[in-house]
Scaffold this motif. Sequence first.
Motif, mmCIF file in Angstrom:
data_model
loop_
_atom_site.group_PDB
_atom_site.id
_atom_site.type_symbol
_atom_site.label_atom_id
_atom_site.label_comp_id
_atom_site.label_asym_id
_atom_site.label_seq_id
_atom_site.Cartn_x
_atom_site.Cartn_y
_atom_site.Cartn_z
ATOM 1 N N GLY A 1 -12.691 49.631 -51.926
ATOM 2 C CA GLY A 1 -12.987 50.304 -50.635
ATOM 3 C C GLY A 1 -14.035 51.434 -50.312
ATOM 4 N N LEU B 1 -5.719 45.758 -41.186
ATOM 5 C CA LEU B 1 -6.535 46.415 -42.014
ATOM 6 C C LEU B 1 -6.666 45.658 -43.365
ATOM 7 C CD1 LEU B 1 -4.903 50.120 -41.975
ATOM 8 C CD2 LEU B 1 -6.600 49.041 -40.361
ATOM 9 N N GLY B 2 -8.233 45.302 -43.629
ATOM 10 C CA GLY B 2 -8.369 44.404 -44.743
ATOM 11 C C GLY B 2 -7.461 43.104 -44.647
ATOM 12 N N ASP C 1 -12.249 45.590 -42.674
ATOM 13 C CA ASP C 1 -12.251 46.516 -43.698
ATOM 14 C C ASP C 1 -11.011 47.157 -43.801
ATOM 15 O OD1 ASP C 1 -12.587 48.601 -41.841
ATOM 16 O OD2 ASP C 1 -14.622 48.802 -42.340
ATOM 17 N N SER C 2 -11.001 48.195 -44.577
ATOM 18 C CA SER C 2 -9.772 49.174 -44.862
ATOM 19 C C SER C 2 -9.632 49.958 -43.631
ATOM 20 C CB SER C 2 -9.901 49.679 -46.101
ATOM 21 O OG SER C 2 -10.981 50.559 -46.012
#
Length: 493
Positions: free
Chosen positions: A38, A135-136, A159-160
């Motif tokens: 990440g 998220l992700g 993305d995270s």
Amino acid sequence: MKYRIYPPIGFARVGNSNEFFIASESLGSPGLELRADGTESPVTEYKDSSKNTKRQAARFRIFAFNDDGSPGTPFALPSSARIEWTVRMVNKKDAVVRTGTPPAPPAPGVRFRPTTESGMENRIIDSGARTIVGLGAAPVPLVGNYRGTEVTLGELRTDSAGRLIVLGGAGVSRLLPGAPPSSGNFFTNRGWFDDVGDGSVTARIVFADNSEVAPEPAWVVSCPPDFAPAVRGVVTLLDLMRDVAYTSGWLQLPAKPSFEADIKPILERANALQWVNDLADWPAVPTKGDALEKPFADAASVAARAAAERAILDVEMKADGSTGLLSHTDTPYTKFVITEWQKKCLAKWVAGEFLPGTPAAPAASDELTRATLEATVGQTLYPGIEVGVIARDASIYSTPFDFRLSHSQIQPGDMTALMALPWQADFWACDSNWWPSQRPNDVNLVDGQRDSWMRADPSDLEDFVQKVMKLGVVQEAVDATGERTMREAGSAF
């Protein structure tokens, strides 16, 4: 509280590698690699270990504003809330009315839109609205159809932190069996399709109490690779769009332009074109010196600045050393021309009416916008690399102006509809008569020799389509003396 998606326009670039990097999001950044844990780091390689071209992803986030005049802050998503991102990507290049050459730019106040040709509707590649949440999150493909053939225009990820990542396609261009052979024209080759496109980016924030808000939307453009990311166009889409806003009365020219923010970029970008084009004028553009950087009023300083300005303007006047720089045809439209905004800033600089030193840091949202748009080409749009002459039409922008496209004024696919078909055709035709940085002409090789970038020697368009992703990328390097230089890397030829 108001919410807006940034950047207002993001650029994803196609590539044939499974690897990707995030487009530049801050001034001076080459872009970012996402590690498995990440974390992020500056991108150092634009090719993978097999010398395939990595895709450039566009990443979008939401900023919150207390009022229209506030600088805004990145929106921190509460743990109990969610963002639903929705993207629709469209490629209508082979469906719209096309002439033999790219269209002329619209006159001021004249509306410019592509028109679908009757009976060609099945050539519109439309992903439809695709939504991703979380998220992700797992990838969501952007898939359309061209005359019965499935075409992948890209994919969505998060993305995270829940920010949206939009990836373009693999750079696939095809001529369907039974279609007429390519015309050899760099602009129009009926029966071809490719996997670039553009479209809307919207979001919905849903809070724990099920209340929701829709941030001001954005746009995404999927476009060809940038084969010289360290070399920027003298005129970028930031410059072009700012000029549209200036001539429309939405922006005012600064009383004193900043040398660092407004003047130095013009000089440095013109000088850096020496790394991708052999025109002798590029290295002659100066980039350093007290007379350039400080507003001295003495005659010698004014003369030095005037000479630098002349070096920029002289390049406008030449083409292959004579009548108009590196143009397909000798017309004012196809020549290299800096914007009126840029010219007026240069004139103030020559007169000593400018601010030296480091300017105040821009707001984070403004820096993201500028970093995104400065990595593009805004001239000559014949037909362009990322978008075409539609960018000159003031009616496509939202007001108050913040480089944002109005979703009520354009449709997905409009920004790329009149680009080269396929995109490789423009790259193929411009082997020795073009100046933007994304498609080099002449490059320094790893062994120090100078050669043509397109050493693949394609026999025709179909051959070049197969070879283009094998070509090298011009990157920053350090020579044997320790001096900064640029050389090609990752070429399979």
